[in-house]
Design a protein around this motif. Structure first.
Motif, mmCIF file in Angstrom:
data_model
loop_
_atom_site.group_PDB
_atom_site.id
_atom_site.type_symbol
_atom_site.label_atom_id
_atom_site.label_comp_id
_atom_site.label_asym_id
_atom_site.label_seq_id
_atom_site.Cartn_x
_atom_site.Cartn_y
_atom_site.Cartn_z
ATOM 1 N N LEU A 8 0.829 -1.198 0.000
ATOM 2 C CA LEU A 8 0.000 0.000 0.000
ATOM 3 C C LEU A 8 0.866 1.252 0.000
ATOM 4 O O LEU A 8 1.887 1.316 0.675
ATOM 5 N N GLY A 9 0.422 2.237 -0.748
ATOM 6 C CA GLY A 9 1.094 3.525 -0.720
ATOM 7 C C GLY A 9 0.685 4.301 0.523
ATOM 8 O O GLY A 9 -0.227 3.906 1.257
ATOM 9 N N VAL A 10 1.346 5.414 0.742
ATOM 10 C CA VAL A 10 1.067 6.232 1.912
ATOM 11 C C VAL A 10 -0.389 6.709 1.896
ATOM 12 O O VAL A 10 -1.090 6.642 2.908
ATOM 13 N N HIS A 11 -0.847 7.174 0.757
ATOM 14 C CA HIS A 11 -2.217 7.671 0.650
ATOM 15 C C HIS A 11 -3.224 6.551 0.907
ATOM 16 O O HIS A 11 -4.233 6.761 1.591
ATOM 17 N N GLU A 12 -2.954 5.368 0.384
ATOM 18 C CA GLU A 12 -3.861 4.226 0.598
ATOM 19 C C GLU A 12 -3.889 3.815 2.063
ATOM 20 O O GLU A 12 -4.961 3.509 2.609
ATOM 21 N N THR A 13 -2.738 3.830 2.696
ATOM 22 C CA THR A 13 -2.669 3.495 4.122
ATOM 23 C C THR A 13 -3.476 4.495 4.939
ATOM 24 O O THR A 13 -4.209 4.121 5.854
ATOM 25 N N LEU A 14 -3.368 5.767 4.598
ATOM 26 C CA LEU A 14 -4.129 6.802 5.278
ATOM 27 C C LEU A 14 -5.634 6.572 5.106
ATOM 28 O O LEU A 14 -6.409 6.716 6.065
ATOM 29 N N GLU A 15 -6.047 6.197 3.915
ATOM 30 C CA GLU A 15 -7.464 5.937 3.666
ATOM 31 C C GLU A 15 -7.964 4.743 4.475
ATOM 32 O O GLU A 15 -9.078 4.765 5.004
ATOM 33 N N VAL A 16 -7.147 3.709 4.593
ATOM 34 C CA VAL A 16 -7.539 2.548 5.398
ATOM 35 C C VAL A 16 -7.690 2.963 6.857
ATOM 36 O O VAL A 16 -8.638 2.554 7.538
ATOM 37 N N HIS A 17 -6.799 3.820 7.350
ATOM 38 C CA HIS A 17 -6.909 4.327 8.716
ATOM 39 C C HIS A 17 -8.201 5.132 8.903
ATOM 40 O O HIS A 17 -8.867 5.023 9.937
ATOM 41 N N GLU A 18 -8.549 5.936 7.903
ATOM 42 C CA GLU A 18 -9.783 6.724 7.979
ATOM 43 C C GLU A 18 -11.009 5.808 8.025
ATOM 44 O O GLU A 18 -11.946 6.056 8.791
ATOM 45 N N ILE A 19 -11.001 4.766 7.217
ATOM 46 C CA ILE A 19 -12.110 3.810 7.223
ATOM 47 C C ILE A 19 -12.176 3.096 8.565
ATOM 48 O O ILE A 19 -13.267 2.884 9.120
ATOM 49 N N LEU A 20 -11.023 2.734 9.102
ATOM 50 C CA LEU A 20 -10.971 2.071 10.405
ATOM 51 C C LEU A 20 -11.546 2.972 11.496
ATOM 52 O O LEU A 20 -12.334 2.513 12.334
ATOM 53 N N ASN A 21 -11.187 4.243 11.481
ATOM 54 C CA ASN A 21 -11.750 5.183 12.454
ATOM 55 C C ASN A 21 -13.261 5.289 12.305
ATOM 56 O O ASN A 21 -13.995 5.324 13.309
ATOM 57 N N PHE A 22 -13.735 5.344 11.066
ATOM 58 C CA PHE A 22 -15.174 5.423 10.810
ATOM 59 C C PHE A 22 -15.894 4.181 11.316
ATOM 60 O O PHE A 22 -16.950 4.269 11.950
ATOM 61 N N ASP A 59 -10.569 -7.101 10.083
ATOM 62 C CA ASP A 59 -10.043 -7.210 8.727
ATOM 63 C C ASP A 59 -9.188 -5.983 8.367
ATOM 64 O O ASP A 59 -8.105 -6.123 7.793
ATOM 65 N N LEU A 60 -9.670 -4.799 8.720
ATOM 66 C CA LEU A 60 -8.912 -3.583 8.418
ATOM 67 C C LEU A 60 -7.612 -3.533 9.220
ATOM 68 O O LEU A 60 -6.570 -3.121 8.700
ATOM 69 N N GLN A 61 -7.659 -3.979 10.478
ATOM 70 C CA GLN A 61 -6.441 -4.011 11.289
ATOM 71 C C GLN A 61 -5.420 -4.977 10.697
ATOM 72 O O GLN A 61 -4.218 -4.706 10.729
ATOM 73 N N ASN A 62 -5.905 -6.087 10.147
ATOM 74 C CA ASN A 62 -4.983 -7.036 9.510
ATOM 75 C C ASN A 62 -4.338 -6.440 8.274
ATOM 76 O O ASN A 62 -3.186 -6.746 7.962
ATOM 77 N N ILE A 63 -5.057 -5.596 7.571
ATOM 78 C CA ILE A 63 -4.510 -4.966 6.356
ATOM 79 C C ILE A 63 -3.358 -4.033 6.708
ATOM 80 O O ILE A 63 -2.336 -4.012 6.027
ATOM 81 N N ILE A 64 -3.521 -3.258 7.777
ATOM 82 C CA ILE A 64 -2.503 -2.242 8.083
ATOM 83 C C ILE A 64 -1.424 -2.719 9.043
ATOM 84 O O ILE A 64 -0.483 -1.983 9.327
#
Length: 65
Positions: A8-22, A59-64
Protein backbone atom coordinates in the motif's frame (compact mmCIF):
# COMPACT_ATOMS: atom_id res chain seq x y z
CA UNK A 1 5.96 -12.88 -0.28
CA UNK A 2 4.90 -9.32 0.52
CA UNK A 3 1.71 -8.78 2.43
CA UNK A 4 -0.84 -6.13 1.57
CA UNK A 5 0.47 -3.59 4.11
CA UNK A 6 3.84 -3.58 2.31
CA UNK A 7 2.24 -2.88 -1.06
CA UNK A 8 0.00 0.00 0.00
CA UNK A 9 1.09 3.52 -0.72
CA UNK A 10 1.07 6.23 1.91
CA UNK A 11 -2.22 7.67 0.65
CA UNK A 12 -3.86 4.23 0.60
CA UNK A 13 -2.67 3.49 4.12
CA UNK A 14 -4.13 6.80 5.28
CA UNK A 15 -7.46 5.94 3.67
CA UNK A 16 -7.54 2.55 5.40
CA UNK A 17 -6.91 4.33 8.72
CA UNK A 18 -9.78 6.72 7.98
CA UNK A 19 -12.11 3.81 7.22
CA UNK A 20 -10.97 2.07 10.41
CA UNK A 21 -11.75 5.18 12.45
CA UNK A 22 -15.17 5.42 10.81
CA UNK A 23 -15.96 1.76 11.52
CA UNK A 24 -14.93 2.22 15.17
CA UNK A 25 -17.30 5.16 15.41
CA UNK A 26 -20.09 3.12 13.84
CA UNK A 27 -19.45 0.29 16.29
CA UNK A 28 -19.59 2.66 19.24
CA UNK A 29 -22.84 4.20 18.00
CA UNK A 30 -24.50 0.83 17.33
CA UNK A 31 -23.46 -0.48 20.73
CA UNK A 32 -24.80 2.59 22.50
CA UNK A 33 -28.06 2.59 20.57
CA UNK A 34 -28.50 -1.15 21.15
CA UNK A 35 -28.48 -0.54 24.89
CA UNK A 36 -31.10 2.21 24.53
CA UNK A 37 -33.41 0.49 22.04
CA UNK A 38 -36.61 -1.03 23.33
CA UNK A 39 -37.88 -2.66 20.13
CA UNK A 40 -36.55 -6.21 19.80
CA UNK A 41 -36.37 -6.09 16.00
CA UNK A 42 -34.26 -2.93 16.20
CA UNK A 43 -32.02 -4.55 18.83
CA UNK A 44 -31.52 -7.54 16.52
CA UNK A 45 -30.57 -5.28 13.61
CA UNK A 46 -28.13 -3.36 15.79
CA UNK A 47 -26.61 -6.58 17.13
CA UNK A 48 -26.10 -7.81 13.59
CA UNK A 49 -24.43 -4.50 12.73
CA UNK A 50 -22.19 -4.80 15.80
CA UNK A 51 -21.06 -8.28 14.80
CA UNK A 52 -20.33 -7.20 11.22
CA UNK A 53 -18.50 -4.06 12.32
CA UNK A 54 -16.29 -6.04 14.71
CA UNK A 55 -15.28 -8.38 11.88
CA UNK A 56 -14.67 -5.47 9.50
CA UNK A 57 -12.46 -3.76 12.10
CA UNK A 58 -10.41 -6.95 12.50
CA UNK A 59 -10.04 -7.21 8.73
CA UNK A 60 -8.91 -3.58 8.42
CA UNK A 61 -6.44 -4.01 11.29
CA UNK A 62 -4.98 -7.04 9.51
CA UNK A 63 -4.51 -4.97 6.36
CA UNK A 64 -2.50 -2.24 8.08
CA UNK A 65 -0.50 -4.43 10.46
Amino acid sequence: MKDLADTLGVHETLEVHEILNFKNLCLTKSTTMSNLAQDQQLKDILQSDITKAQQQIKDLQNIIS
